[in-house]
Design a protein around this motif. Structure first.
Motif, PDB file in Angstrom:
ATOM      1  N   MET A  25       0.838  -1.190   0.000  1.00 38.29           N
ATOM      2  CA  MET A  25       0.000   0.000   0.000  1.00 38.29           C
ATOM      3  C   MET A  25       0.879   1.250   0.000  1.00 38.29           C
ATOM      4  O   MET A  25       1.868   1.312   0.715  1.00 38.29           O
ATOM      5  CB  MET A  25      -0.905   0.000   1.225  1.00 38.29           C
ATOM      6  N   ILE A  26       0.506   2.212  -0.812  1.00 36.26           N
ATOM      7  CA  ILE A  26       1.262   3.456  -0.933  1.00 36.26           C
ATOM      8  C   ILE A  26       0.447   4.594  -0.337  1.00 36.26           C
ATOM      9  O   ILE A  26      -0.716   4.790  -0.698  1.00 36.26           O
ATOM     10  CB  ILE A  26       1.593   3.751  -2.407  1.00 36.26           C
ATOM     11  N   GLU A  27       1.052   5.314   0.577  1.00 36.19           N
ATOM     12  CA  GLU A  27       0.431   6.493   1.191  1.00 36.19           C
ATOM     13  C   GLU A  27       1.134   7.727   0.651  1.00 36.19           C
ATOM     14  O   GLU A  27       2.369   7.771   0.622  1.00 36.19           O
ATOM     15  CB  GLU A  27       0.581   6.445   2.716  1.00 36.19           C
ATOM     16  N   ILE A  28       0.373   8.710   0.226  1.00 38.07           N
ATOM     17  CA  ILE A  28       0.929   9.991  -0.200  1.00 38.07           C
ATOM     18  C   ILE A  28       0.620  11.009   0.886  1.00 38.07           C
ATOM     19  O   ILE A  28      -0.524  11.139   1.319  1.00 38.07           O
ATOM     20  CB  ILE A  28       0.334  10.461  -1.543  1.00 38.07           C
ATOM     21  N   ARG A  29       1.640  11.719   1.316  1.00 35.05           N
ATOM     22  CA  ARG A  29       1.464  12.754   2.338  1.00 35.05           C
ATOM     23  C   ARG A  29       2.484  13.860   2.084  1.00 35.05           C
ATOM     24  O   ARG A  29       3.403  13.704   1.280  1.00 35.05           O
ATOM     25  CB  ARG A  29       1.632  12.179   3.741  1.00 35.05           C
ATOM     26  N   GLN A  30       2.300  14.977   2.775  1.00 35.13           N
ATOM     27  CA  GLN A  30       3.283  16.048   2.685  1.00 35.13           C
ATOM     28  C   GLN A  30       4.561  15.619   3.392  1.00 35.13           C
ATOM     29  O   GLN A  30       4.522  14.944   4.428  1.00 35.13           O
ATOM     30  CB  GLN A  30       2.735  17.331   3.289  1.00 35.13           C
ATOM     31  N   ALA A  31       5.682  16.007   2.815  1.00 30.91           N
ATOM     32  CA  ALA A  31       6.969  15.695   3.421  1.00 30.91           C
ATOM     33  C   ALA A  31       7.110  16.434   4.743  1.00 30.91           C
ATOM     34  O   ALA A  31       6.586  17.534   4.919  1.00 30.91           O
ATOM     35  CB  ALA A  31       8.093  16.078   2.468  1.00 30.91           C
ATOM     36  N   ARG A  32       7.839  15.812   5.664  1.00 35.59           N
ATOM     37  CA  ARG A  32       8.085  16.385   6.993  1.00 35.59           C
ATOM     38  C   ARG A  32       9.584  16.472   7.243  1.00 35.59           C
ATOM     39  O   ARG A  32      10.376  15.766   6.598  1.00 35.59           O
ATOM     40  CB  ARG A  32       7.447  15.510   8.065  1.00 35.59           C
ATOM     41  N   ALA A  33       9.957  17.297   8.191  1.00 36.33           N
ATOM     42  CA  ALA A  33      11.374  17.473   8.517  1.00 36.33           C
ATOM     43  C   ALA A  33      12.048  16.136   8.832  1.00 36.33           C
ATOM     44  O   ALA A  33      13.203  15.920   8.463  1.00 36.33           O
ATOM     45  CB  ALA A  33      11.526  18.448   9.686  1.00 36.33           C
ATOM     46  N   GLY A  34      11.330  15.230   9.463  1.00 35.24           N
ATOM     47  CA  GLY A  34      11.889  13.935   9.804  1.00 35.24           C
ATOM     48  C   GLY A  34      12.190  13.056   8.604  1.00 35.24           C
ATOM     49  O   GLY A  34      12.837  12.013   8.724  1.00 35.24           O
ATOM     50  N   ASP A  35      11.740  13.468   7.421  1.00 37.90           N
ATOM     51  CA  ASP A  35      12.003  12.726   6.186  1.00 37.90           C
ATOM     52  C   ASP A  35      13.325  13.120   5.543  1.00 37.90           C
ATOM     53  O   ASP A  35      13.696  12.568   4.504  1.00 37.90           O
ATOM     54  CB  ASP A  35      10.886  12.986   5.153  1.00 37.90           C
ATOM     55  N   ALA A  36      14.034  14.070   6.106  1.00 37.00           N
ATOM     56  CA  ALA A  36      15.196  14.676   5.443  1.00 37.00           C
ATOM     57  C   ALA A  36      16.230  13.658   4.979  1.00 37.00           C
ATOM     58  O   ALA A  36      16.748  13.761   3.861  1.00 37.00           O
ATOM     59  CB  ALA A  36      15.838  15.721   6.343  1.00 37.00           C
ATOM     60  N   ALA A  37      16.553  12.672   5.784  1.00 32.09           N
ATOM     61  CA  ALA A  37      17.568  11.685   5.378  1.00 32.09           C
ATOM     62  C   ALA A  37      17.093  10.905   4.158  1.00 32.09           C
ATOM     63  O   ALA A  37      17.864  10.688   3.206  1.00 32.09           O
ATOM     64  CB  ALA A  37      17.897  10.750   6.532  1.00 32.09           C
ATOM     65  N   ALA A  38      15.838  10.504   4.135  1.00 35.81           N
ATOM     66  CA  ALA A  38      15.290   9.771   2.987  1.00 35.81           C
ATOM     67  C   ALA A  38      15.236  10.671   1.756  1.00 35.81           C
ATOM     68  O   ALA A  38      15.528  10.228   0.638  1.00 35.81           O
ATOM     69  CB  ALA A  38      13.900   9.234   3.317  1.00 35.81           C
ATOM     70  N   LEU A  39      14.888  11.943   1.949  1.00 37.29           N
ATOM     71  CA  LEU A  39      14.833  12.879   0.826  1.00 37.29           C
ATOM     72  C   LEU A  39      16.230  13.069   0.239  1.00 37.29           C
ATOM     73  O   LEU A  39      16.386  13.145  -0.988  1.00 37.29           O
ATOM     74  CB  LEU A  39      14.250  14.222   1.261  1.00 37.29           C
ATOM     75  N   ALA A  40      17.238  13.139   1.091  1.00 33.49           N
ATOM     76  CA  ALA A  40      18.610  13.291   0.614  1.00 33.49           C
ATOM     77  C   ALA A  40      19.005  12.111  -0.278  1.00 33.49           C
ATOM     78  O   ALA A  40      19.630  12.298  -1.330  1.00 33.49           O
ATOM     79  CB  ALA A  40      19.567  13.427   1.789  1.00 33.49           C
ATOM     80  N   LEU A  41      18.648  10.909   0.119  1.00 35.32           N
ATOM     81  CA  LEU A  41      18.952   9.734  -0.698  1.00 35.32           C
ATOM     82  C   LEU A  41      18.238   9.808  -2.042  1.00 35.32           C
ATOM     83  O   LEU A  41      18.827   9.509  -3.090  1.00 35.32           O
ATOM     84  CB  LEU A  41      18.559   8.452   0.045  1.00 35.32           C
ATOM     85  N   LEU A  42      16.975  10.202  -2.033  1.00 32.36           N
ATOM     86  CA  LEU A  42      16.215  10.312  -3.275  1.00 32.36           C
ATOM     87  C   LEU A  42      16.806  11.386  -4.191  1.00 32.36           C
ATOM     88  O   LEU A  42      16.925  11.185  -5.409  1.00 32.36           O
ATOM     89  CB  LEU A  42      14.745  10.598  -2.981  1.00 32.36           C
ATOM     90  N   LEU A  43      17.175  12.523  -3.622  1.00 34.22           N
ATOM     91  CA  LEU A  43      17.790  13.583  -4.426  1.00 34.22           C
ATOM     92  C   LEU A  43      19.086  13.089  -5.056  1.00 34.22           C
ATOM     93  O   LEU A  43      19.372  13.390  -6.217  1.00 34.22           O
ATOM     94  CB  LEU A  43      18.039  14.828  -3.568  1.00 34.22           C
ATOM     95  N   GLY A  44      19.855  12.306  -4.314  1.00 38.77           N
ATOM     96  CA  GLY A  44      21.074  11.730  -4.857  1.00 38.77           C
ATOM     97  C   GLY A  44      20.794  10.798  -6.016  1.00 38.77           C
ATOM     98  O   GLY A  44      21.513  10.805  -7.025  1.00 38.77           O
ATOM     99  N   GLU A  45      19.747   9.993  -5.903  1.00 37.56           N
ATOM    100  CA  GLU A  45      19.384   9.090  -6.998  1.00 37.56           C
ATOM    101  C   GLU A  45      19.011   9.855  -8.258  1.00 37.56           C
ATOM    102  O   GLU A  45      19.240   9.383  -9.371  1.00 37.56           O
ATOM    103  CB  GLU A  45      18.221   8.175  -6.600  1.00 37.56           C
ATOM    104  N   LEU A  46      18.456  11.039  -8.084  1.00 39.97           N
ATOM    105  CA  LEU A  46      18.052  11.854  -9.226  1.00 39.97           C
ATOM    106  C   LEU A  46      19.229  12.631  -9.817  1.00 39.97           C
ATOM    107  O   LEU A  46      19.118  13.211 -10.883  1.00 39.97           O
ATOM    108  CB  LEU A  46      16.927  12.814  -8.802  1.00 39.97           C
TER     109      LEU A  46
END
Length: 141
Positions: free
Chosen positions: A1-22
């Motif tokens: 199941m996929i949940e879509i939500r607004q990003a939160r400050a606690g997501d920063a490490a995961a966002l950094a990894l995704l930005l690197g992949e891009l």
């Protein structure tokens, strides 16, 4: 199941990894700072796709008003899904959420830009019904 939500400050490490992949390397501190700027902008949103494994995708969407349209112009400015989660529907869910966000702001279309070398992204957007409508040019300042 996929949940879509607004990003939160606690997501920063995961966002950094995704930005690197891009292809946009960032550490968690940079990702948190960038996210704070987007979150402070009422005409922008950062959305994440989450599964039981955590944050698996990221999209940013920006709206603005221009003289050539009555309705808001809205652009999907970033979309990335973790390489291990591609093909799971996370990208489609993020695009659908971006389209909903755009409609809520009175937009009648969502514009997507993607780099010339990202042929996989081009095919993805075309499968979703997006059409090539022009070119984008950039120049370093």
């Amino acid at each position: 199941m996929i949940e879509i939500r607004q990003a939160r400050a606690g997501d920063a490490a995961a966002l950094a990894l995704l930005l690197g992949e891009l292809g946009y390397p960032a550490d968690a501190t940079q990702a948190a700072s960038r996210l704070a700027r987007v979150a402070a902008d009422p005409q922008a949103v950062a959305l994440v796709a989450c599964t039981a494994s955590g944050v698996r995708g990221l999209a940013t969407v920006h709206a603005h008003h221009a003289l050539n349209r009555d309705e808001a112009a809205v652009q999907l400015t970033l979309l990335v899904v973790a390489s291990g989660a591609r093909g799971t529907g996370a990208g489609r869910c993020l695009v659908a959420a971006a389209e909903d966000w755009a409609r809520q702001r009175g937009a009648t279309r969502l514009v997507v830009t993607t780099a010339v070398h990202r042929s996989g992204a081009h095919a993805f957007y075309e499968r979703l019904g997006y059409a090539l409508t022009g070119r984008r040019y950039a120049r370093p300042l």
